[in-house]
Design an enzyme around this catalytic site. Sequence first.
Site, PDB file in Angstrom:
ATOM      1  CB  ILE A 167      -0.965  -0.023   1.204  1.00 53.78           C
ATOM      2  CG1 ILE A 167      -2.007  -1.144   1.008  1.00 53.78           C
ATOM      3  CG2 ILE A 167      -1.669   1.321   1.373  1.00 53.78           C
ATOM      4  CD1 ILE A 167      -2.860  -1.419   2.224  1.00 53.78           C
ATOM      5  CD  GLU A 200       8.590 -11.909  -2.497  1.00 55.93           C
ATOM      6  OE1 GLU A 200       8.835 -10.788  -2.027  1.00 55.93           O
ATOM      7  OE2 GLU A 200       8.427 -12.107  -3.723  1.00 55.93           O
ATOM      8  CG  HIS A 246       7.205  -9.629   2.475  1.00 54.60           C
ATOM      9  ND1 HIS A 246       7.909  -8.525   2.067  1.00 54.60           N
ATOM     10  CD2 HIS A 246       7.228 -10.491   1.433  1.00 54.60           C
ATOM     11  CE1 HIS A 246       8.344  -8.700   0.829  1.00 54.60           C
ATOM     12  NE2 HIS A 246       7.936  -9.886   0.423  1.00 54.60           N
ATOM     13  CG  ASN A 304       9.557   2.810  -2.675  1.00 54.83           C
ATOM     14  OD1 ASN A 304       8.490   2.873  -3.274  1.00 54.83           O
ATOM     15  ND2 ASN A 304      10.721   2.930  -3.277  1.00 54.83           N
ATOM     16  CB  CYS A 328      11.868  -3.980   5.067  1.00 57.40           C
ATOM     17  SG  CYS A 328      10.162  -4.547   4.950  1.00 57.40           S
TER      18      CYS A 328
END
Length: 415
Positions: free
Chosen positions: A25, A161, A229, A340, A346
């Site tokens: 999003i 991932e 994720h 982002n 992350c």
Amino acid sequence: MLTEINFDGIIGPTHNYAGLSRGNIASASHAGDVSQPRAAALQGIDKMRHNLVLGLPQGFFVPLDRPDAPWLAALGTSVEKAEGHLRAQAWSASSMWAANAATVSPAPDSADGKCHLTVANLVTMPHRSHEWPGTLAQLRLAFAHPAFSVHPPVPAPFGDEGAANHMRLCSGHDRVGVEIFVYGVAGGRFPARQHLDASKAIARRHRLDPARTLFIRQSDTAIQGGAFHNDVVAVANEHVLFTHETAFEDREAAHAEIRAAFPAVEIVEVPASAVSLAHAIKSYLFNAQLVTLPEGGMGLVLPTEAHETPAVWNWLEAMIVGNGPIRRLFPVDVRQSMANGGGPACLRLRVVADPATVDPRFLADEAKLDRIAGVVAKHWPEAIAPADLASTTLLHDVRRARLALLDALDLSELG
């Protein structure tokens, strides 16, 4: 001596807001904005400094070579001639999010006593699908010691991932643990990026004990709500699982399975009635680094957005005055990455290893971070607008910037 080292991705000079990540999003809502690569990289460096001051071992990975001209050539085009969407995918600086670089199983968990790393294929998103060759080269350099076994990606089409969909519970980082692979099931508006077959393949490669390996389905509600994720809705550290009520498809079964495999687990669950899924995702509450502090106890390294979201911060303040395992909160500013869709967690890959077995060029100290910051301040662009991706001048500038960083870190072989 085995310890947990956080390897952060240095945010590259091509950092831009092209809105490439479907189901993310924040990425979609900032598509077309003007990015600030220099500020972004300095924010990431400041986060690393912050964690060093806490006494946490810190490493880093360097940005990949972008724009990826060989990838465009394989598609029959070039940086200059590519259609806009392909050009943007070639320019992506998304390798900054090192949590997607690989899945890591520490030596105590593997049958051969090695630390295993499998580079993620990231096949679901075109802009990330071409990261793995550069990432693999870097992993093989950083972890060349015989204590490690670095694996190529799981073959397509089985999407993987990396560590963003992997958690580990243990009594100490150097002790045997229970590894939890979280996968999604396709079928909704947003893609399920982690395939069960990929997770099972990694567990086999890493020679994990099936009795200490769990495969748990991520909630489709979470995926469709923007938790692309698992690390957007859950994070684990040692014996603690910090999770949102909606993280797993079958919450009660997941918790029972985790407790059966690791009876000492403390599950700190945030109820949806206190913090909605939307607020959890917007604030990236769970995309925090849950860390063991040298003086004892645990802390959360959170994005400042969590502090600025009243429902989230009120819940956190009530939690830390209780008798729970998480006692300290450390907000950090990584706004450029957050816009982002990437928070503090992350940006890092957790590797349990003896620092003496890691190539020292990838380990951080204050002096090295000063050196990196100096290169960034001198060479990283101040701003990139979407139209700038067609600029030949910018292309040459960002290539020179990356090479200057490699030279400063004595990593020119990655050029």
